[in-house]
Design a protein around this motif. Structure first.
Motif, mmCIF file in Angstrom:
data_model
loop_
_atom_site.group_PDB
_atom_site.id
_atom_site.type_symbol
_atom_site.label_atom_id
_atom_site.label_comp_id
_atom_site.label_asym_id
_atom_site.label_seq_id
_atom_site.Cartn_x
_atom_site.Cartn_y
_atom_site.Cartn_z
ATOM 1 N N SER A 214 -9.620 -3.807 1.822
ATOM 2 C CA SER A 214 -8.641 -4.178 0.947
ATOM 3 C C SER A 214 -9.294 -4.553 -0.542
ATOM 4 N N SER A 215 -10.799 -4.931 -0.566
ATOM 5 C CA SER A 215 -11.341 -5.439 -1.990
ATOM 6 C C SER A 215 -11.812 -3.921 -2.665
ATOM 7 N N LEU A 216 -12.043 -2.810 -1.813
ATOM 8 C CA LEU A 216 -12.439 -1.562 -2.574
ATOM 9 C C LEU A 216 -11.380 -1.108 -3.825
ATOM 10 N N GLY A 217 -10.084 -1.519 -3.514
ATOM 11 C CA GLY A 217 -9.177 -0.832 -4.488
ATOM 12 C C GLY A 217 -9.383 -1.620 -5.925
ATOM 13 N N LEU A 218 -9.701 -2.769 -5.787
ATOM 14 C CA LEU A 218 -10.172 -3.810 -7.055
ATOM 15 C C LEU A 218 -11.125 -2.849 -8.133
ATOM 16 N N ALA B 127 0.747 -1.180 -0.003
ATOM 17 C CA ALA B 127 -0.030 0.115 -0.035
ATOM 18 C C ALA B 127 0.977 1.359 0.160
ATOM 19 N N ILE B 128 1.777 1.258 0.746
ATOM 20 C CA ILE B 128 2.740 2.174 0.848
ATOM 21 C C ILE B 128 3.332 2.617 -0.513
ATOM 22 N N SER B 129 3.961 1.402 -1.265
ATOM 23 C CA SER B 129 4.881 1.556 -2.508
ATOM 24 C C SER B 129 3.605 2.003 -3.505
ATOM 25 N N ILE B 130 2.267 1.962 -3.402
ATOM 26 C CA ILE B 130 1.312 2.581 -4.342
ATOM 27 C C ILE B 130 1.543 4.002 -4.410
ATOM 28 N N TRP C 142 -7.097 5.316 -2.071
ATOM 29 C CA TRP C 142 -7.463 3.914 -1.359
ATOM 30 C C TRP C 142 -6.355 3.399 -0.723
ATOM 31 N N ALA C 143 -5.131 3.373 -1.472
ATOM 32 C CA ALA C 143 -4.029 2.801 -0.655
ATOM 33 C C ALA C 143 -3.420 3.422 0.580
ATOM 34 N N LYS C 144 -3.567 4.771 0.599
ATOM 35 C CA LYS C 144 -3.326 5.448 1.996
ATOM 36 C C LYS C 144 -4.335 5.069 2.886
ATOM 37 N N MET C 145 -5.477 5.225 2.433
ATOM 38 C CA MET C 145 -6.608 4.508 3.706
ATOM 39 C C MET C 145 -6.424 3.314 4.090
ATOM 40 N N TYR C 146 -5.778 2.075 3.275
ATOM 41 C CA TYR C 146 -5.708 0.804 3.444
ATOM 42 C C TYR C 146 -4.398 0.951 4.520
ATOM 43 N N PHE C 147 -3.279 1.834 4.240
ATOM 44 C CA PHE C 147 -2.146 1.977 5.027
ATOM 45 C C PHE C 147 -2.728 2.240 6.483
ATOM 46 N N PHE D 266 -10.881 0.380 -8.681
ATOM 47 C CA PHE D 266 -10.402 1.489 -9.221
ATOM 48 C C PHE D 266 -9.309 0.924 -10.446
ATOM 49 N N LYS D 267 -9.730 0.790 -11.581
ATOM 50 C CA LYS D 267 -8.777 0.056 -12.625
ATOM 51 C C LYS D 267 -8.062 1.034 -13.158
ATOM 52 N N TYR D 268 -8.659 2.217 -13.681
ATOM 53 C CA TYR D 268 -7.650 3.233 -14.334
ATOM 54 C C TYR D 268 -7.709 4.598 -13.436
ATOM 55 N N GLU D 269 -8.223 4.482 -12.442
ATOM 56 C CA GLU D 269 -8.172 5.994 -11.593
ATOM 57 C C GLU D 269 -7.031 5.971 -10.948
ATOM 58 N N GLU D 270 -5.941 6.353 -11.078
ATOM 59 C CA GLU D 270 -4.687 6.373 -10.300
ATOM 60 C C GLU D 270 -4.795 7.147 -9.029
ATOM 61 N N VAL D 271 -5.376 8.438 -9.238
ATOM 62 C CA VAL D 271 -5.701 9.294 -8.141
ATOM 63 C C VAL D 271 -6.671 8.667 -7.042
ATOM 64 N N LYS D 272 -7.668 7.867 -7.450
ATOM 65 C CA LYS D 272 -8.512 7.396 -6.377
ATOM 66 C C LYS D 272 -7.851 5.989 -5.751
ATOM 67 N N LEU D 273 -7.041 5.378 -6.424
ATOM 68 C CA LEU D 273 -6.298 4.348 -6.215
ATOM 69 C C LEU D 273 -5.065 4.382 -5.248
#
Length: 308
Positions: A269-273, A200-203, A285-290, A275-282
Motif C-alpha cells: 500500500s505504501s508503494l503508491g505514495l 484501488a478499483i476507483s483509481i 500500482w492500484a491494480k496490483m494492490y487490488f 508515484f506523485k505525478y505518474e498516473e500510468v504507474k499509479l
C-alpha cells in the motif's frame, strides 16, 4: 417509446432463446447475480459459519448457504435493474445483459424480487429470524442507500461497506442464533478491507466512473489523497485483523500469520505514495494492490479458521 423498448427487449429475448437455447438464457440470468461477487460474499459467510462454536448441523448449513445465496444473487439482480442506465455509460459494464438488451428489465426485476423474497422467507422459517433480519438490513442498505448514493457522494463507499461486511455475521448467527464478540471482529475486518479495495478499483477505473457520474474519491478528492487513504486504512485493517488474538478468540499462532500478511500488505500500500505525478504507474500500482487484496483476504480468513 416505452412500448417500443419493451417490444424490442422481448424480441431480443426470443432471438437469444433461439440462438443460444435454454443454456444461453440461463447464463444471462446467472450474470444478473454477479457470480464472482456472490461467490466472494458466500465465502465470507462460510467463514462465519465454520468459525461459530458448537457442532455443525449440515442440514442447517445447506439451508443457510442456499437461502443466503438467493438473497445475495437477488440483490445483485435488483442492483443491475436499478443501475442499467448507469451501466450503459461505462465501458466495463455496457455489455452486461440489461444495457446490451439481452434481457428485459421487467424480467430482471421479477427475477430479483423472487430470489430475494424466497431467500428471506427461507432464512426466517428454516434457519432463524436474526439471520433473516441481518439479510434484510444488508439488502435495504445495498439497494436503497448505497446504490442511489453513489451518484451523489463519494462517501457512499462507507455505506456500501456495511452490507458487504454483514454476511460473515449471518454465517455466525445461522449456527448460534446470536451475535457475539468474534462476529463483530469478522464484521470489522470485512468492513475495513472493502474500503481500500474499492478505492484501488476507483483509481484505475476513474474515467469510467466519471462517464457514469458516479462519485469516487479519485475524481472528487484527487489521486493523491486517495492513495493516502488506502495506506491509512490498510494499516487500520492490520490492527483490526489481530483483534481475535487480543480477545483470546484465535490462537497465538494466528498472530504471526496476521503480522506477515499485514506487513506485506502495508508495504504494498505504501508503494503508491511514491508515484506523485505518474498516473500510468499509479494505476498499475492500484491494480496490483487490488490483486493483493484479493489474495490477502482468503489467507487471513483461512488462518482464522485454521488457528481457531
Amino acid at each position: 417509446m416505452k412500448g417500443y423498448v419493451e417490444t424490442r427487449a422481448l424480441k431480443l429475448i426470443e432471438e437469444n432463446l433461439k440462438a443460444k437455447g435454454m443454456g444461453g438464457v440461463f447464463m444471462d440470468y446467472l450474470e444478473l447475480t454477479k457470480p464472482k461477487l456472490t461467490l466472494l460474499v458466500m465465502s465470507t459467510c462460510l467463514v462465519g459459519f465454520v468459525m461459530a462454536p458448537g457442532a455443525i448441523n449440515y442440514l442447517n448449513a445447506v439451508y443457510s448457504l442456499f437461502f443466503i445465496s438467493l438473497i445475495v444473487g437477488g440483490a445483485c439482480a435488483l442492483n443491475c435493474f436499478i443501475e442499467r442506465d448507469v451501466d450503459s455509460k461505462m465501458e466495463r459494464t455496457r455489455e452486461r445483459v440489461l444495457p446490451s438488451g439481452k434481457l428485459s428489465p421487467n424480467n430482471a426485476l421479477i427475477f430479483g424480487i423472487f430470489f430475494i423474497t424466497i431467500g428471506h422467507l427461507g432464512l426466517f422459517f428454516s434457519v432463524n429470524p436474526i439471520t433473516c433480519v441481518l439479510g434484510l438490513i444488508a439488502s435495504v442498505l445495498y439497494l436503497f442507500s448505497y446504490t442511489p448514493m453513489k451518484q451523489k457522494s463519494e462517501y457512499a463507499v462507507y455505506v456500501g461497506a456495511i452490507p458487504g461486511a454483514i454476511p460473515p455475521i449471518m454465517g455466525w448467527t445461522s449456527v448460534t442464533g446470536a451475535i457475539d464478540l468474534f462476529a463483530y471482529c469478522l464484521f470489522g475486518v470485512l468492513l475495513i478491507w472493502q474500503l481500500p479495495h474499492f478505492w484501488a478499483i476507483s483509481i484505475y477505473h476513474a474515467k469510467d466512473y466519471e462517464c457514469a457520474d458516479i462519485k469516487v474519491y479519485p475524481n472528487q478528492k484527487g489521486l493523491g489523497p486517495t492513495k493516502i487513504y488506502i495506506f491509512i486504512f490498510t494499516i487500520l485493517l492490520g490492527l483490526v485483523s489481530i483483534l481475535p488474538v487480543y480477545f483470546n478468540i484465535a490462537k497465538a499462532q494466528f498472530l504471526w500469520l496476521a503480522l506477515a500478511l499485514n506487513i506485506t500488505f502495508i508495504i504494498q500500500s505504501s508503494l503508491g505514495l511514491f508515484f506523485k505525478y505518474e498516473e500510468v504507474k499509479l494505476k498499475k500500482w492500484a491494480k496490483m494492490y487490488f490483486y493483493a487484496s484479493i489474495i490477502y483476504l482468503p489467507l487471513l480468513l483461512g488462518g482464522m479458521i485454521f488457528f481457531k
